[in-house]
Design an enzyme around this catalytic site. Structure first.
Site, PDB file in Angstrom:
ATOM      1  N   GLN A   6      -4.163  -6.319  -5.158  1.00 45.45           N
ATOM      2  CA  GLN A   6      -3.893  -5.754  -6.493  1.00 45.45           C
ATOM      3  C   GLN A   6      -5.099  -5.006  -7.072  1.00 45.45           C
ATOM      4  O   GLN A   6      -4.940  -3.948  -7.658  1.00 45.45           O
ATOM      5  CB  GLN A   6      -3.510  -6.868  -7.479  1.00 45.45           C
ATOM      6  N   GLU A   9     -13.229   2.677  17.979  1.00 43.69           N
ATOM      7  CA  GLU A   9     -13.673   1.296  17.786  1.00 43.69           C
ATOM      8  C   GLU A   9     -12.787   0.627  16.731  1.00 43.69           C
ATOM      9  O   GLU A   9     -12.682   1.134  15.601  1.00 43.69           O
ATOM     10  CB  GLU A   9     -15.131   1.305  17.311  1.00 43.69           C
ATOM     11  N   LEU A  10     -12.161  -0.494  17.071  1.00 39.56           N
ATOM     12  CA  LEU A  10     -11.211  -1.148  16.165  1.00 39.56           C
ATOM     13  C   LEU A  10     -11.876  -1.507  14.829  1.00 39.56           C
ATOM     14  O   LEU A  10     -12.882  -2.214  14.817  1.00 39.56           O
ATOM     15  CB  LEU A  10     -10.656  -2.411  16.832  1.00 39.56           C
ATOM     16  N   ASN A  69       0.837  -1.209   0.000  1.00 37.15           N
ATOM     17  CA  ASN A  69       0.000   0.000   0.000  1.00 37.15           C
ATOM     18  C   ASN A  69       0.868   1.254   0.000  1.00 37.15           C
ATOM     19  O   ASN A  69       0.578   2.221  -0.697  1.00 37.15           O
ATOM     20  CB  ASN A  69      -0.934   0.006   1.216  1.00 37.15           C
ATOM     21  N   ARG A  78      -0.407  -2.368  15.015  1.00 39.25           N
ATOM     22  CA  ARG A  78      -0.564  -2.090  16.455  1.00 39.25           C
ATOM     23  C   ARG A  78      -1.918  -1.418  16.666  1.00 39.25           C
ATOM     24  O   ARG A  78      -2.330  -0.569  15.866  1.00 39.25           O
ATOM     25  CB  ARG A  78       0.511  -1.115  16.959  1.00 39.25           C
ATOM     26  N   HIS A 109      -8.325  -1.548   5.552  1.00 38.94           N
ATOM     27  CA  HIS A 109      -8.572  -2.852   6.174  1.00 38.94           C
ATOM     28  C   HIS A 109      -8.993  -3.843   5.088  1.00 38.94           C
ATOM     29  O   HIS A 109      -9.873  -3.525   4.280  1.00 38.94           O
ATOM     30  CB  HIS A 109      -9.670  -2.730   7.236  1.00 38.94           C
ATOM     31  N   GLU A 153      -6.940  -2.743  -2.906  1.00 37.38           N
ATOM     32  CA  GLU A 153      -6.210  -1.903  -1.954  1.00 37.38           C
ATOM     33  C   GLU A 153      -5.304  -0.884  -2.643  1.00 37.38           C
ATOM     34  O   GLU A 153      -5.314   0.301  -2.299  1.00 37.38           O
ATOM     35  CB  GLU A 153      -5.362  -2.770  -1.019  1.00 37.38           C
TER      36      GLU A 153
END
Ligand code: GRF
Length: 218
Positions: free
Chosen positions: A171, A142-143, A13, A90, A108, A174
């Site tokens: 590919q 919020e994750l 990315n 993290r 994500h 993202e």
């Protein structure tokens, strides 16, 4: 537009963002790349293009709060307008997230709200999903739960493995949606306002999709 990118791993990315800045598809520059791991391949990619790199090893700090404050100190020295998480592995504290509210984004590898967390490609296959993809969203406490900006979808094929599916998502989705998002940010077209994404001052009713990609990003 000053962009900082936070990485932990491979850096595909990041490479897509670097390429889009270099070819002026994004009206901005990557002012620094930060990693919690000294061995991240992403750092080599950044260094080879002359971008400033900084390692803030999480193991050097007793807790998340200590790590996050060291990271934000290092970040703030570069005065980034936006902080892009690109495979940064993290979980950030609430203090960190609030400090960069509206300026902190993540990519994500799933169609959020499906499959937050890890191992998304495997989980999509196990769940029998017919489609899968990736999402760029503003980061909130919020994750993997902040307001989505854009998603891209791919079909899950019968013969897919987690690896083949993950590769296709990378590919086809993202490496396109993150640079496109950065280009919109650089033009001032995206904002987080009262928990919603505004694009050109209009609240998005649902995330943008691959068909909204501009020519440069297809
Ligand atoms: C990507 O799939 C990203 O969505 C996820 O971690 C992976 C990082 O890959 N958060 P890379 O470092 O960009 O190659």
């Amino acid at each position: 537009m000053r962009l900082a990118v936070l990485v932990s791993g491979e850096g595909r990315n990041l490479a897509a963002l670097i390429e889009a800045c270099a070819s002026n598809k994004i009206a901005g520059q990557i002012v620094g790349v930060f990693s919690n791991r000294a061995d991240a391949r992403a750092l080599e990619r950044a260094a080879s293009t002359g971008i400033a790199c900084r390692v803030v090893p999480h193991l050097d700090y007793p807790d998340r709060a200590g790590f996050d404050s060291a990271l934000s100190e290092a970040l703030d020295e570069l005065h980034p307008d936006f902080v892009l998480l690109a495979g940064f592995m993290r979980v950030l504290t609430g203090d960190f997230v609030r400090r960069y509210r509206g300026r902190l984004l993540n990519i994500h590898p799933s169609l959020l709200p499906r499959h937050p967390g890890l191992h998304t490609h495997r989980r999509a296959l196990e769940a029998g999903d017919l489609e899968h993809g990736a999402t760029v969203h503003f980061v909130t406490e919020e994750l993997d739960g902040g307001p989505a900006i854009i998603q891209g979808r791919v079909r899950v094929e019968a013969q897919d493995t987690a690896q083949s599916l993950g590769e296709r998502v990378m590919q086809k989705v993202e490496m396109k949606i993150y640079p496109q998002t950065a280009a919109w940010l650089a033009r001032g077209e995206l904002r987080l306002h009262e928990g919603r994404v505004l694009r050109r001052d209009q609240a998005l009713q649902s995330p943008l999709q691959l068909e909204h990609l501009e020519e440069d990003f297809r």
